[in-house]
Design a protein around this motif. Structure first.
Motif, PDB file in Angstrom:
ATOM      1  N   MET A 118       0.830  -1.183   0.000  1.00 29.47           N
ATOM      2  CA  MET A 118       0.000   0.000   0.000  1.00 29.47           C
ATOM      3  C   MET A 118       0.869   1.239   0.000  1.00 29.47           C
ATOM      4  N   THR A 119       0.508   2.244  -0.763  1.00 32.00           N
ATOM      5  CA  THR A 119       1.261   3.497  -0.800  1.00 32.00           C
ATOM      6  C   THR A 119       0.374   4.642  -0.371  1.00 32.00           C
ATOM      7  N   THR A 120       0.986   5.677   0.174  1.00 33.63           N
ATOM      8  CA  THR A 120       0.269   6.872   0.608  1.00 33.63           C
ATOM      9  C   THR A 120       0.934   8.088   0.014  1.00 33.63           C
ATOM     10  N   SER A 121       0.165   8.985  -0.540  1.00 27.91           N
ATOM     11  CA  SER A 121       0.739  10.169  -1.161  1.00 27.91           C
ATOM     12  C   SER A 121       1.162  11.175  -0.108  1.00 27.91           C
ATOM     13  N   THR A 122       2.064  12.074  -0.461  1.00 29.43           N
ATOM     14  CA  THR A 122       2.474  13.169   0.403  1.00 29.43           C
ATOM     15  C   THR A 122       2.130  14.465  -0.279  1.00 29.43           C
ATOM     16  N   PRO A 123       1.803  15.538   0.492  1.00 37.07           N
ATOM     17  CA  PRO A 123       1.422  16.801  -0.118  1.00 37.07           C
ATOM     18  C   PRO A 123       2.545  17.366  -0.977  1.00 37.07           C
ATOM     19  N   LEU A 124       2.196  17.984  -2.084  1.00 41.74           N
ATOM     20  CA  LEU A 124       3.187  18.615  -2.946  1.00 41.74           C
ATOM     21  C   LEU A 124       3.676  19.903  -2.307  1.00 41.74           C
ATOM     22  N   THR A 125       4.957  20.154  -2.398  1.00 39.81           N
ATOM     23  CA  THR A 125       5.522  21.383  -1.839  1.00 39.81           C
ATOM     24  C   THR A 125       6.105  22.273  -2.911  1.00 39.81           C
TER      25      THR A 125
ATOM     26  N   GLU B 169      -5.381  -4.700 -15.054  1.00 40.39           N
ATOM     27  CA  GLU B 169      -4.198  -5.479 -14.651  1.00 40.39           C
ATOM     28  C   GLU B 169      -3.211  -4.568 -13.936  1.00 40.39           C
ATOM     29  N   PRO B 170      -3.197  -4.595 -12.615  1.00 41.71           N
ATOM     30  CA  PRO B 170      -4.057  -5.369 -11.719  1.00 41.71           C
ATOM     31  C   PRO B 170      -5.459  -4.761 -11.660  1.00 41.71           C
ATOM     32  N   PRO B 171      -6.432  -5.519 -11.147  1.00 40.40           N
ATOM     33  CA  PRO B 171      -7.806  -5.004 -11.074  1.00 40.40           C
ATOM     34  C   PRO B 171      -7.935  -3.951  -9.971  1.00 40.40           C
ATOM     35  N   LEU B 172      -7.994  -2.685 -10.363  1.00 37.96           N
ATOM     36  CA  LEU B 172      -8.042  -1.584  -9.406  1.00 37.96           C
ATOM     37  C   LEU B 172      -9.297  -0.748  -9.601  1.00 37.96           C
ATOM     38  N   VAL B 173      -9.874  -0.291  -8.491  1.00 35.54           N
ATOM     39  CA  VAL B 173     -11.013   0.623  -8.496  1.00 35.54           C
ATOM     40  C   VAL B 173     -10.708   1.753  -7.512  1.00 35.54           C
ATOM     41  N   SER B 174     -11.487   2.828  -7.582  1.00 39.62           N
ATOM     42  CA  SER B 174     -11.252   3.949  -6.676  1.00 39.62           C
ATOM     43  C   SER B 174     -12.567   4.586  -6.233  1.00 39.62           C
ATOM     44  N   TRP B 175     -12.496   5.339  -5.146  1.00 35.80           N
ATOM     45  CA  TRP B 175     -13.617   6.151  -4.674  1.00 35.80           C
ATOM     46  C   TRP B 175     -13.039   7.249  -3.788  1.00 35.80           C
ATOM     47  N   GLY B 176     -13.821   8.295  -3.548  1.00 33.37           N
ATOM     48  CA  GLY B 176     -13.323   9.418  -2.760  1.00 33.37           C
ATOM     49  C   GLY B 176     -14.183   9.699  -1.548  1.00 33.37           C
ATOM     50  N   LEU B 177     -13.550  10.204  -0.484  1.00 35.55           N
ATOM     51  CA  LEU B 177     -14.251  10.532   0.758  1.00 35.55           C
ATOM     52  C   LEU B 177     -13.792  11.901   1.232  1.00 35.55           C
TER      53      LEU B 177
ATOM     54  N   THR C  38     -11.442   5.798  10.047  1.00 29.09           N
ATOM     55  CA  THR C  38     -11.736   4.364  10.034  1.00 29.09           C
ATOM     56  C   THR C  38     -11.306   3.748   8.716  1.00 29.09           C
ATOM     57  N   PHE C  39     -11.636   4.407   7.596  1.00 30.05           N
ATOM     58  CA  PHE C  39     -11.255   3.877   6.292  1.00 30.05           C
ATOM     59  C   PHE C  39      -9.750   4.006   6.050  1.00 30.05           C
ATOM     60  N   ARG C  40      -9.119   5.020   6.606  1.00 30.94           N
ATOM     61  CA  ARG C  40      -7.670   5.157   6.437  1.00 30.94           C
ATOM     62  C   ARG C  40      -6.932   4.055   7.191  1.00 30.94           C
TER      63      ARG C  40
ATOM     64  N   GLU D 186      -3.806   5.366  -1.078  1.00 35.30           N
ATOM     65  CA  GLU D 186      -4.692   6.488  -0.794  1.00 35.30           C
ATOM     66  C   GLU D 186      -3.940   7.780  -1.106  1.00 35.30           C
ATOM     67  N   HIS D 187      -4.673   8.774  -1.585  1.00 38.66           N
ATOM     68  CA  HIS D 187      -4.058  10.033  -1.999  1.00 38.66           C
ATOM     69  C   HIS D 187      -4.906  11.209  -1.540  1.00 38.66           C
ATOM     70  N   LEU D 188      -4.275  12.170  -0.904  1.00 36.63           N
ATOM     71  CA  LEU D 188      -4.961  13.397  -0.537  1.00 36.63           C
ATOM     72  C   LEU D 188      -5.134  14.244  -1.786  1.00 36.63           C
ATOM     73  N   ALA D 189      -6.373  14.642  -2.070  1.00 39.49           N
ATOM     74  CA  ALA D 189      -6.667  15.432  -3.268  1.00 39.49           C
ATOM     75  C   ALA D 189      -7.657  16.528  -2.893  1.00 39.49           C
ATOM     76  N   GLY D 190      -7.166  17.702  -2.579  1.00 36.66           N
ATOM     77  CA  GLY D 190      -8.029  18.809  -2.195  1.00 36.66           C
ATOM     78  C   GLY D 190      -8.799  18.499  -0.933  1.00 36.66           C
ATOM     79  N   ASP D 191     -10.133  18.588  -1.002  1.00 40.61           N
ATOM     80  CA  ASP D 191     -10.948  18.327   0.185  1.00 40.61           C
ATOM     81  C   ASP D 191     -11.421  16.879   0.263  1.00 40.61           C
ATOM     82  N   HIS D 192     -10.781  15.990  -0.506  1.00 45.24           N
ATOM     83  CA  HIS D 192     -11.119  14.571  -0.485  1.00 45.24           C
ATOM     84  C   HIS D 192      -9.860  13.711  -0.345  1.00 45.24           C
TER      85      HIS D 192
END
Length: 324
Positions: A1-8, A61-69, A78-80, A139-145
């Motif tokens: 699993m990877t986690t994004s970091t804020p751009l500086t 390939e690989p089978p990936l899906v996404s959603w935003g919160l 909880t989801f994080r 998971e990736h931080l993207a604005g308010d989601h």
């Protein structure tokens, strides 16, 4: 699993100060989306779920899906912290489930809901059109989601039913049904009043819980506008805006859809029903409703809202008697 970091560095410039967020949201609503309930299991083993319409496929390939919160969501941590989640795609006849899992007023959203434990114990909701049971990939931080990517471990597509579809700020099925009622003359002011009463009382309770000081200040400014307007049409439109602001303060996207659909129909009825008029005498009732909202007292606020609709109905009935 990877986690994004804020751009500086090399971050794109933010939107201009005059960027119309509401118009942008309306434009995004031109793209129809399905409705899903995202589920996982909390650290205490309890099932957790919420309604979402941001689900998307990402890769085969690989089978990936996404959603935003939203970052403001109470379920975010909880989801994080969870290593897995399930995506349950809803059918047309599951609108009630969509509303249930979107409500902030319901503590145990799974009470009375049929589900079975799936991959890693994930709650799989019965009757879904399709389900995707996923391990969290990134998971990736993207604005308010926060965007969650999941690698599909198991999936099912057993029910051959039409999916629940969200389009232009409304459920397509709901909007079409209500428009047909209005066009056929079967949507009278009494039925509309009953629907508005139920929805607005529900939204009001959520607004007492979720509304911010800025939300309440906007409502207070609106009440001031209602008092200042002499023109009946302006006063009526400002009165409709009062309920839109209460809806906004509830911070519940699914109920917002229903309320805005009813508001559109209310405008239609106001244009065709000569007995419906703006009621300046109800301004003090609106102020009492706002006062209870600021006090975070949902019972008192709902009682005052019910009084508001009682008075509105009495006025309409009196106008009908005069017209007769």
């Amino acid at each position: 699993m990877t986690t994004s970091t804020p751009l500086t560095a090399d971050r794109p410039a933010g939107p201009a100060t005059d960027f119309d967020t509401r118009a942008f949201r309306n434009a995004l609503g031109s793209f129809p989306t399905g409705v899903a309930i995202i589920t996982t299991v909390g650290e205490d083993g309890r099932p957790i779920g919420l309604t979402c319409n941001s689900f998307s496929s990402v890769s085969l390939e690989p089978p990936l899906v996404s959603w935003g919160l939203r970052t403001a969501s109470k379920s975010l941590e909880t989801f994080r912290q969870s290593g897995a989640f399930a995506i349950n795609i809803l059918a047309e006849d599951q609108k009630e489930l969509s509303a249930r899992f979107a409500s902030g007023a319901i503590v145990d959203k799974f009470e009375g809901v049929a589900w079975t434990p799936g991959h890693r114990g994930l709650p799989v909701i019965a009757g879904s059109v399709a389900t995707f049971e996923c391990d969290k990939f990134a998971e990736h931080l993207a604005g308010d989601h926060v965007l969650f990517l999941g690698q599909v471990a198991r999936f099912d597509h057993g029910r051959q039913e039409a999916s629940l579809v969200f389009y232009k700020g409304a459920y397509m099925m709901l909007t079409q049904s209500l428009r047909e009622l209005a066009a056929s003359g079967r949507l009278d002011s009494i039925h509309l009043d009953q629907a508005r009463r139920l929805i607005n009382c529900m939204l009001l309770r959520l607004a007492c819980q979720n509304g911010s000081a800025e939300d309440f200040d906007a409502i207070e400014r609106n009440i001031g506008e209602i008092e200042r307007y002499d023109d009946a049409a302006q006063r009526a439109e400002a009165s409709i805006e009062f309920f839109r602001l209460v809806t906004k303060a509830a911070h519940n996207e699914v109920l917002v859809v229903v309320a805005e659909t009813l508001t559109t129909l209310l405008r239609h009825v106001l244009q065709t029903d000569a007995t419906l008029r703006a009621r300046p005498d109800l301004v003090p009732v609106r102020r009492k409703i706002l006062a209870h909202m600021r006090e975070r007292d949902p019972d008192a606020a709902e009682s005052e809202m019910s009084h508001y609709f009682d008075e509105l109905r009495r006025g309409a009935m009196a106008a009908q008697e005069v017209a007769a």
